[in-house]
Design a protein around this motif. Sequence first.
Motif, PDB file in Angstrom:
ATOM      1  N   ARG A  11       0.821  -1.417  -0.423  1.00 34.96           N
ATOM      2  CA  ARG A  11      -0.256   0.030   0.155  1.00 34.96           C
ATOM      3  C   ARG A  11       0.697   1.305   0.210  1.00 34.96           C
ATOM      4  NH1 ARG A  11      -1.858  -1.301   5.127  1.00 34.96           N
ATOM      5  NH2 ARG A  11      -3.162  -3.460   3.862  1.00 34.96           N
TER       6      ARG A  11
ATOM      7  N   ILE B 171       2.480   4.735  -3.253  1.00 32.80           N
ATOM      8  CA  ILE B 171       2.313   6.150  -3.189  1.00 32.80           C
ATOM      9  C   ILE B 171       3.305   6.893  -3.763  1.00 32.80           C
ATOM     10  CG2 ILE B 171       1.405   8.160  -1.924  1.00 32.80           C
ATOM     11  CD1 ILE B 171      -0.614   5.269  -1.451  1.00 32.80           C
TER      12      ILE B 171
ATOM     13  N   TYR C 160       3.466  10.942  -5.111  1.00 32.20           N
ATOM     14  CA  TYR C 160       3.219  12.880  -5.013  1.00 32.20           C
ATOM     15  C   TYR C 160       4.186  13.753  -6.107  1.00 32.20           C
ATOM     16  CZ  TYR C 160       0.845  16.974  -2.597  1.00 32.20           C
ATOM     17  OH  TYR C 160      -0.084  17.887  -2.902  1.00 32.20           O
TER      18      TYR C 160
ATOM     19  N   THR D 245      -7.851  16.689   2.728  1.00 27.69           N
ATOM     20  CA  THR D 245      -7.091  16.112   2.527  1.00 27.69           C
ATOM     21  C   THR D 245      -7.070  15.252   3.803  1.00 27.69           C
ATOM     22  OG1 THR D 245      -4.510  17.223   1.954  1.00 27.69           O
ATOM     23  CG2 THR D 245      -4.576  14.909   2.796  1.00 27.69           C
ATOM     24  N   GLU D 246      -7.448  15.262   4.848  1.00 26.24           N
ATOM     25  CA  GLU D 246      -8.775  14.010   4.945  1.00 26.24           C
ATOM     26  C   GLU D 246     -10.094  14.017   5.651  1.00 26.24           C
ATOM     27  OE1 GLU D 246      -9.254  15.126   9.733  1.00 26.24           O
ATOM     28  OE2 GLU D 246      -8.092  13.655  10.398  1.00 26.24           O
TER      29      GLU D 246
ATOM     30  N   GLN E 121     -10.204  11.527   2.810  1.00 31.28           N
ATOM     31  CA  GLN E 121      -9.170   9.919   3.226  1.00 31.28           C
ATOM     32  C   GLN E 121     -10.513   9.330   4.209  1.00 31.28           C
ATOM     33  OE1 GLN E 121      -5.980  11.149   6.035  1.00 31.28           O
ATOM     34  NE2 GLN E 121      -4.966  11.349   4.183  1.00 31.28           N
TER      35      GLN E 121
ATOM     36  N   PRO F 109      -3.747  13.150  -4.437  1.00 24.57           N
ATOM     37  CA  PRO F 109      -4.115  11.878  -3.893  1.00 24.57           C
ATOM     38  C   PRO F 109      -5.888  11.135  -4.240  1.00 24.57           C
ATOM     39  CG  PRO F 109      -3.607  13.945  -2.787  1.00 24.57           C
ATOM     40  CD  PRO F 109      -3.797  14.490  -4.591  1.00 24.57           C
TER      41      PRO F 109
ATOM     42  N   TYR G 265      -4.906   7.685  -2.825  1.00 24.39           N
ATOM     43  CA  TYR G 265      -5.743   7.333  -1.363  1.00 24.39           C
ATOM     44  C   TYR G 265      -6.896   5.850  -2.094  1.00 24.39           C
ATOM     45  CZ  TYR G 265      -4.040  10.956   0.538  1.00 24.39           C
ATOM     46  OH  TYR G 265      -3.043  12.082   2.075  1.00 24.39           O
TER      47      TYR G 265
ATOM     48  N   MET H 153      -6.162   2.058  -1.439  1.00 26.17           N
ATOM     49  CA  MET H 153      -5.438   1.808  -0.140  1.00 26.17           C
ATOM     50  C   MET H 153      -6.653   0.888   0.269  1.00 26.17           C
ATOM     51  SD  MET H 153      -3.785   4.324   2.427  1.00 26.17           S
ATOM     52  CE  MET H 153      -3.045   5.963   1.144  1.00 26.17           C
ATOM     53  N   TYR H 154      -8.376   1.334   0.223  1.00 31.28           N
ATOM     54  CA  TYR H 154      -9.349   0.338   0.232  1.00 31.28           C
ATOM     55  C   TYR H 154      -9.599  -0.275  -0.545  1.00 31.28           C
ATOM     56  CZ  TYR H 154      -8.750   5.069   3.543  1.00 31.28           C
ATOM     57  OH  TYR H 154      -8.778   5.521   4.218  1.00 31.28           O
TER      58      TYR H 154
END
Length: 404
Positions: free
Chosen positions: A7, A11, A13, A103-104, A107, A129, A133, A136-137
């Motif tokens: 994961r 990533i 960026y 950003t949060e 997520q 992102p 992100y 990750m799921y």
Amino acid sequence: MIPVSSRASTIEYAIRDVVVPATKLEAEGHEIIKLNIGDPIAYPGLPTPQHMVEAYRDGLASGNNGYSPSYGLPILRSAIAADETRKGWNCNVDDVYVCHGVTEALQIIFAATLEEGSKVLAPGPHYPPYMAYPQMYGATTIEYALKSDDGWCIDLDDIESKMDSDVRLLVLINPNNPTGNVAGRKEIQKLLSIAKKWPNCMIVADEIYDGLDFSGEHVSVASLSDEVPVFALNGVSKVYYAPGWRIGYMAIHDPTNVLIDVRDGIERLLRSRLCASTPAQLGYLAGLEGDRDWMDEHSSKVQSRRQLCLDRIANIEGLEVEAPGGAFYMFARLTDKYWSKNDKEFVLSLLHEEHVLVVHGSGFSPEKGVGHIRIVYLADESTLNAAFDRIDSFLTRHRLAKMS
Ligand SMILES: Cc1ncc(COP(=O)(O)O)c(C=O)c1O
């Protein structure tokens, strides 16, 4: 060697990845002109307004240093709800959740809505992102096209052709990063009419640059939706010039009450990460409640720097740009044949030879961003002029070398 998770190891960026070689050059004593990062504070003349700084400082001095409620300070949630309501929809205090930046919020939305096999439909090119992100799921991000030869407007037919029952989130970044395109009322209405056909689809409306709309076309997505659920995202980072405070929010518009379970999941996630910074929330509150006249002065500086860049690019062989309607980015096309296929090499060579740092377009979409560079146009006029002089001489030198 202890293995890293798969994961984390994939990533990327792009915006900060190119900083690594730039930092190395700086350590060797070179001065770098940095037009890579969308942080207005990194450029002169665009400070966080004083009354917001004072409110943050007063928050610290008067002992507001504890945890806040997980969904945000009630007084701030209420000011945000009033601000969203001003944008044209009925936003209640309970619809607002304060996060450590957009950003949060992203997520948390991804964690609460995506499963193995889910899809996120996001514009290509896009802010990284949105690609990083969802993986990750167990979900996949699929890009819908922005029209590179038509001001980077949304290709609605492409969206329609990519919709299916696995698409849980349809993302609109408006104004867009990296292209600066602003989608207007008609496009948003069409986008909503496409989304309406898919009952599991929610819209992520990333409107973090909404106060930096120079086209006059911007309209809130939530204000136009009478059926499709919308997560309206915004915060203090761009329009209020305080990205380091890490405060943003999601405001949930759920006109047909289909998000009761998703909201419960979001609230559980928010409680599990405690809260956003308390004094920073007080600083943002002062921005929302205070006089906003200062914004005109900041905006006129941003617009005059935008114009300078457009004028300079128009006179540089090897660069072209679709004039952006908002935000503070230009997504310029590299028209020389070699660079049009090698934008990352262009960025790294420009950095090493001319000490100017921009971001490669393929970092915003390997397929749809290739052959472009993203320029943040917030530097002062003399810095921008110096950067364009160097870009121009770089392009000319390499063109001559390739001909000889
Ligand atoms: C489209 C977009 N969304 C979100 C963010 C980050 O927002 P925040 O600072 O609130 O996390 C950025 C930052 O560049 C952005 O460009």
